[in-house]
Design a protein around this motif. Structure first.
Motif, PDB file in Angstrom:
ATOM      1  N   THR A  40       0.840  -1.193   0.000  1.00  0.00           N
ATOM      2  CA  THR A  40       0.000   0.000   0.000  1.00  0.00           C
ATOM      3  C   THR A  40       0.877   1.246   0.000  1.00  0.00           C
ATOM      4  O   THR A  40       1.783   1.368   0.813  1.00  0.00           O
ATOM      5  N   GLU A  41       0.573   2.158  -0.919  1.00  0.00           N
ATOM      6  CA  GLU A  41       1.320   3.409  -0.987  1.00  0.00           C
ATOM      7  C   GLU A  41       0.548   4.483  -0.218  1.00  0.00           C
ATOM      8  O   GLU A  41      -0.661   4.647  -0.397  1.00  0.00           O
ATOM      9  N   SER A  50       5.756  10.168  -0.630  1.00  0.00           N
ATOM     10  CA  SER A  50       5.016   8.920  -0.454  1.00  0.00           C
ATOM     11  C   SER A  50       5.954   7.843   0.078  1.00  0.00           C
ATOM     12  O   SER A  50       7.171   7.957  -0.011  1.00  0.00           O
ATOM     13  N   ARG A  52       5.781   3.305   1.031  1.00  0.00           N
ATOM     14  CA  ARG A  52       5.013   2.059   0.952  1.00  0.00           C
ATOM     15  C   ARG A  52       4.943   1.434   2.339  1.00  0.00           C
ATOM     16  O   ARG A  52       5.896   1.468   3.094  1.00  0.00           O
ATOM     17  N   GLU A  75      -9.461   4.020  -3.287  1.00  0.00           N
ATOM     18  CA  GLU A  75      -8.164   3.724  -2.685  1.00  0.00           C
ATOM     19  C   GLU A  75      -7.920   2.225  -2.556  1.00  0.00           C
ATOM     20  O   GLU A  75      -6.793   1.758  -2.719  1.00  0.00           O
ATOM     21  N   ASP A  78      -6.757   0.915  -5.982  1.00  0.00           N
ATOM     22  CA  ASP A  78      -5.447   1.435  -6.383  1.00  0.00           C
ATOM     23  C   ASP A  78      -4.351   1.100  -5.381  1.00  0.00           C
ATOM     24  O   ASP A  78      -3.172   1.181  -5.722  1.00  0.00           O
ATOM     25  N   ARG A  80      -3.541   2.955  -3.025  1.00  0.00           N
ATOM     26  CA  ARG A  80      -2.847   4.236  -2.827  1.00  0.00           C
ATOM     27  C   ARG A  80      -3.754   5.135  -1.999  1.00  0.00           C
ATOM     28  O   ARG A  80      -4.858   5.477  -2.419  1.00  0.00           O
ATOM     29  N   GLU A  82      -4.275   8.751  -0.080  1.00  0.00           N
ATOM     30  CA  GLU A  82      -3.811  10.132  -0.001  1.00  0.00           C
ATOM     31  C   GLU A  82      -4.220  10.688   1.349  1.00  0.00           C
ATOM     32  O   GLU A  82      -5.403  10.694   1.695  1.00  0.00           O
TER      33      GLU A  82
END
Length: 180
Positions: A40-41, A50, A52, A75, A78, A80, A82
């Protein structure tokens, strides 16, 4: 106005032993170091950086992140996330504290309060409790009015209540402090 509350000794914060010594948590934290599991970023909008992380670990320590990772959100597809208004280093300290990897050393009570507000925002309840307890343990007359204002702004109700009680019980002394 951003208060500065001088503290000659840093505030040392650690999770209770019953949390850090749990065998399952120890295994999970050991696995959290395995780069192959960094699935997961996390993108920190404030700093445009960013990193991981292990999504399973993030889900365990925060129900909010669990919903973002495992829920029906963009999210989760993806992988990812934010994060707004969250400092990368601060976030890393909170996760490390939850894992029991470290004791946290904060030079000022206001930094502990900022960490507590981020922990509260992500519903990291074990960490929030420890951080709020540290603020209340370090609360004194000189910092009372600043802590009262800041805790109300950050939504730290337990700290706000303790500062209100101190301010009411010792009003004459608190009224003479800088910043009142």
């Amino acid at each position: 106005h951003k208060p500065t509350m001088p503290n000659p000794d840093p505030i040392i914060i650690s999770m209770p032993r019953e949390h850090t010594d749990h065998p399952l948590l120890n295994k999970i934290c050991a696995l959290s170091e395995e780069e192959v599991l960094f699935d997961t970023e996390l993108f920190f909008k404030t700093s445009s950086t960013s990193m991981r992380w292990n999504g399973f670990l993030l889900s365990l320590c925060s129900p909010v992140l669990q919903k973002m990772i495992c829920g029906q959100f963009k999210e989760s597809q993806d992988r990812r996330l934010e994060l707004d208004d969250v400092d990368q280093n601060m976030f890393g300290k909170l996760v490390d504290l939850w894992c029991g990897k470290c004791c946290l050393e904060a030079p000022q009570i206001e930094q502990v309060m900022w960490l507590a507000s981020v922990a509260d925002r992500f519903q990291m309840s074990e960490v929030s409790i420890v951080l709020e307890d540290a603020v209340m343990r370090d609360l004194d007359l000189a910092a009372c009015s600043d802590v009262l204002v800041m805790s109300a702004a950050l939504g730290l109700h337990k700290v706000e209540g303790a500062a209100k009680r101190m301010a009411l019980e010792c009003f004459e002394e608190v009224a003479c402090t800088e910043g009142f």
